[in-house]
Design a protein around this motif. Sequence first.
Motif, PDB file in Angstrom:
ATOM      1  N   ALA A   1      31.466  32.746  47.318  1.00 40.72           N
ATOM      2  CA  ALA A   1      32.460  33.770  46.957  1.00 40.72           C
ATOM      3  C   ALA A   1      33.830  33.131  46.750  1.00 40.72           C
ATOM      4  CB  ALA A   1      32.525  34.835  48.044  1.00 40.72           C
ATOM      5  N   ILE A   2      34.163  32.130  47.576  1.00 44.77           N
ATOM      6  CA  ILE A   2      35.436  31.414  47.403  1.00 44.77           C
ATOM      7  C   ILE A   2      35.458  30.705  46.055  1.00 44.77           C
ATOM      8  CG2 ILE A   2      36.802  29.452  48.244  1.00 44.77           C
ATOM      9  CD1 ILE A   2      36.004  30.269  51.079  1.00 44.77           C
ATOM     10  N   TRP A   3      34.358  30.029  45.700  1.00 40.63           N
ATOM     11  CA  TRP A   3      34.272  29.377  44.394  1.00 40.63           C
ATOM     12  C   TRP A   3      34.445  30.391  43.265  1.00 40.63           C
ATOM     13  CZ3 TRP A   3      35.061  24.617  43.412  1.00 40.63           C
ATOM     14  CH2 TRP A   3      34.603  23.595  44.244  1.00 40.63           C
ATOM     15  N   ALA A   4      33.777  31.551  43.424  1.00 38.89           N
ATOM     16  CA  ALA A   4      33.833  32.574  42.373  1.00 38.89           C
ATOM     17  C   ALA A   4      35.257  33.074  42.166  1.00 38.89           C
ATOM     18  CB  ALA A   4      32.905  33.735  42.737  1.00 38.89           C
ATOM     19  N   VAL A   5      35.973  33.321  43.266  1.00 39.32           N
ATOM     20  CA  VAL A   5      37.347  33.816  43.156  1.00 39.32           C
ATOM     21  C   VAL A   5      38.243  32.759  42.524  1.00 39.32           C
ATOM     22  CG1 VAL A   5      39.361  34.614  44.459  1.00 39.32           C
ATOM     23  CG2 VAL A   5      37.079  35.399  45.097  1.00 39.32           C
ATOM     24  N   SER A   6      38.020  31.484  42.871  1.00 40.59           N
ATOM     25  CA  SER A   6      38.849  30.422  42.295  1.00 40.59           C
ATOM     26  C   SER A   6      38.607  30.278  40.792  1.00 40.59           C
ATOM     27  CB  SER A   6      38.568  29.089  42.997  1.00 40.59           C
ATOM     28  OG  SER A   6      37.271  28.612  42.708  1.00 40.59           O
ATOM     29  N   GLU A   7      37.384  30.580  40.337  1.00 35.20           N
ATOM     30  CA  GLU A   7      37.065  30.470  38.918  1.00 35.20           C
ATOM     31  C   GLU A   7      37.547  31.677  38.121  1.00 35.20           C
ATOM     32  OE1 GLU A   7      35.719  27.993  37.198  1.00 35.20           O
ATOM     33  OE2 GLU A   7      35.610  26.710  38.963  1.00 35.20           O
ATOM     34  N   ASP A   8      37.289  32.870  38.640  1.00 32.71           N
ATOM     35  CA  ASP A   8      37.641  34.091  37.903  1.00 32.71           C
ATOM     36  C   ASP A   8      37.772  35.241  38.896  1.00 32.71           C
ATOM     37  OD1 ASP A   8      37.827  36.351  36.298  1.00 32.71           O
ATOM     38  OD2 ASP A   8      36.396  35.623  34.817  1.00 32.71           O
ATOM     39  N   GLU A   9      38.999  35.573  39.240  1.00 35.45           N
ATOM     40  CA  GLU A   9      39.237  36.603  40.247  1.00 35.45           C
ATOM     41  C   GLU A   9      38.722  37.966  39.793  1.00 35.45           C
ATOM     42  OE1 GLU A   9      43.239  38.602  41.818  1.00 35.45           O
ATOM     43  OE2 GLU A   9      43.011  36.522  42.519  1.00 35.45           O
ATOM     44  N   THR A  10      38.958  38.302  38.529  1.00 39.13           N
ATOM     45  CA  THR A  10      38.512  39.600  38.020  1.00 39.13           C
ATOM     46  C   THR A  10      36.989  39.693  38.015  1.00 39.13           C
ATOM     47  OG1 THR A  10      40.481  39.749  36.614  1.00 39.13           O
ATOM     48  CG2 THR A  10      38.625  41.201  36.073  1.00 39.13           C
ATOM     49  N   GLY A  11      36.340  38.629  37.566  1.00 38.80           N
ATOM     50  CA  GLY A  11      34.877  38.609  37.562  1.00 38.80           C
ATOM     51  C   GLY A  11      34.306  38.722  38.966  1.00 38.80           C
ATOM     52  N   ALA A  12      34.931  38.037  39.919  1.00 39.14           N
ATOM     53  CA  ALA A  12      34.477  38.115  41.303  1.00 39.14           C
ATOM     54  C   ALA A  12      34.623  39.530  41.847  1.00 39.14           C
ATOM     55  CB  ALA A  12      35.277  37.136  42.167  1.00 39.14           C
ATOM     56  N   LEU A  13      35.712  40.194  41.490  1.00 38.57           N
ATOM     57  CA  LEU A  13      35.936  41.575  41.932  1.00 38.57           C
ATOM     58  C   LEU A  13      34.870  42.498  41.356  1.00 38.57           C
ATOM     59  CD1 LEU A  13      37.861  43.469  43.486  1.00 38.57           C
ATOM     60  CD2 LEU A  13      39.159  43.729  41.377  1.00 38.57           C
ATOM     61  N   LEU A  14      34.507  42.294  40.101  1.00 36.86           N
ATOM     62  CA  LEU A  14      33.475  43.121  39.465  1.00 36.86           C
ATOM     63  C   LEU A  14      32.102  42.889  40.084  1.00 36.86           C
ATOM     64  CD1 LEU A  14      34.534  42.756  35.719  1.00 36.86           C
ATOM     65  CD2 LEU A  14      34.812  44.767  37.192  1.00 36.86           C
ATOM     66  N   MET A  15      31.896  41.717  40.664  1.00 38.57           N
ATOM     67  CA  MET A  15      30.625  41.411  41.333  1.00 38.57           C
ATOM     68  C   MET A  15      30.575  41.927  42.760  1.00 38.57           C
ATOM     69  SD  MET A  15      28.702  39.977  39.133  1.00 38.57           S
ATOM     70  CE  MET A  15      27.402  39.351  40.191  1.00 38.57           C
ATOM     71  N   GLY A  16      31.626  42.633  43.188  1.00 37.46           N
ATOM     72  CA  GLY A  16      31.626  43.252  44.510  1.00 37.46           C
ATOM     73  C   GLY A  16      32.195  42.399  45.622  1.00 37.46           C
ATOM     74  N   ILE A  17      32.849  41.288  45.288  1.00 36.02           N
ATOM     75  CA  ILE A  17      33.444  40.422  46.310  1.00 36.02           C
ATOM     76  C   ILE A  17      34.735  41.052  46.820  1.00 36.02           C
ATOM     77  CG2 ILE A  17      34.512  38.171  46.714  1.00 36.02           C
ATOM     78  CD1 ILE A  17      32.534  37.001  44.689  1.00 36.02           C
ATOM     79  N   ASP A  18      34.878  41.109  48.129  1.00 31.08           N
ATOM     80  CA  ASP A  18      36.084  41.642  48.755  1.00 31.08           C
ATOM     81  C   ASP A  18      37.179  40.573  48.702  1.00 31.08           C
ATOM     82  OD1 ASP A  18      38.105  42.574  50.465  1.00 31.08           O
ATOM     83  OD2 ASP A  18      36.672  43.624  51.742  1.00 31.08           O
ATOM     84  N   LEU A  19      38.127  40.741  47.788  1.00 28.34           N
ATOM     85  CA  LEU A  19      39.161  39.723  47.585  1.00 28.34           C
ATOM     86  C   LEU A  19      40.015  39.526  48.826  1.00 28.34           C
ATOM     87  CD1 LEU A  19      40.410  40.419  43.945  1.00 28.34           C
ATOM     88  CD2 LEU A  19      38.750  38.744  44.724  1.00 28.34           C
ATOM     89  N   ASN A  20      40.337  40.589  49.519  1.00 27.41           N
ATOM     90  CA  ASN A  20      41.201  40.468  50.702  1.00 27.41           C
ATOM     91  C   ASN A  20      40.542  39.605  51.781  1.00 27.41           C
ATOM     92  OD1 ASN A  20      43.350  42.055  49.717  1.00 27.41           O
ATOM     93  ND2 ASN A  20      42.277  43.924  50.253  1.00 27.41           N
ATOM     94  N   LYS A  21      39.248  39.823  52.026  1.00 26.33           N
ATOM     95  CA  LYS A  21      38.543  39.042  53.038  1.00 26.33           C
ATOM     96  C   LYS A  21      38.444  37.568  52.619  1.00 26.33           C
ATOM     97  CE  LYS A  21      35.698  42.720  55.049  1.00 26.33           C
ATOM     98  NZ  LYS A  21      34.311  43.212  55.292  1.00 26.33           N
TER      99      LYS A  21
END
Length: 289
Positions: A167-187
Motif C-alpha cells: 500500500a505504501i508503494w501504491a501511494v508513492s506511485e499514484d495517490e489517486t489510484g491507491a485511493l480508488l483501490m480502497g487504500i486508507d491514505l491517512n493510515k
Amino acid sequence: MLDLLIGGLLRGGMYVLMAMGLSLVFGVMKIPNFAHGEFYMIGAYLAFYSIAVWSLPIPLVFIVAAVGGFIIGGIIEKTVFYPLRKRSKKDWVLNSFLVTAGISFILINQAQATLGVEYKGVKEILAGALKIGTMSLSYDRIIGFFIAMTTLAFFWLFLKRTKSGNAIWAVSEDETGALLMGIDLNKIQTLTFSLSCMLASIAGAALLSIIPAYPTMGVQPLMKSWLVVILVGLGNIEATIIGGFAVGLIETYATYNFGASWQDVISLTLIIMVLILKPSGLFGKRQKV
C-alpha cells in the motif's frame, strides 16, 4: 584501496538508513522533512539511557530506539501533519517544509532544556576490534553496520511482502489510484512517517559509541541524507541504496586524498553538478508536487 573501500561501505550504510526514511516520506507524503535529523538525535538519547541508566541488554537498546522513534513519529504525524493535510490543499510542500523546520527547532530546544547541552555517550558497546589487512575495525562499527543492513533488509521485505508495504508503494506511485483501490491514505501516511522516524532513530542508536548524543547532533546526518536523496532523485526509494553507498565512498576517498575538511566540499560540488546537468537526480523523474 581495500581499507578505503571498507571504510566507505561502513559510512555509506548509515547514509542509506537515514536517506531511506527521508526519501520514503517525500515519495509518499511529499514532505521535505527537515526534522529528520532530530529523530536521529532521539534514537541516540534513547540508546544512551537504555545502556547507561536502565542497563538494558544490547538487543533491547535498539528495540527501544526503534519503538521510541516510531511512536514519537506517529504522534507528530497525527497531531501536526494530519490536520495540516486537511487544511492545506495548495502549497503543501512549502507549508510542510516550514512545519518540519519548526518541529526541528522545537525538538532541539526541548532537548537542550530537559537533557542539557553536554555530550552523553558510551565508551563502547562491545570491546575489541577486527583486523582486516592493515585496517583495524572496532566491533562497534561492525555492529552499527550490521544493525543498519539488517534493518534495511527487514524494511525492504516489509515493503515488498506485506499488504501495508504494498500500500505504501501504491501511494508513492499514484495517490489517486491507491485511493480508488480502497487504500486508507491517512493510515498509510501515518505509518510511513512513523517508519521514517524509526529508521533515523535506529541510525542514531547504532552510532552512539562513535557519535555521542547532544541536542544539535542531527544537523550533519540531515545534510548527508539530503545529499543522497538529491543525488538519486527525490522520492526514489530504491536508488537510495546506491546513492548512500556512493556518497560514503566518495567522502572516504576525498578524505584520504584531500583531507577531512574537503569531504563536504567535494560532496556538495558533486550535488551542484548533478542539479545543473540532471535536476531530477541521477535516477529520478520529475516530481508532481
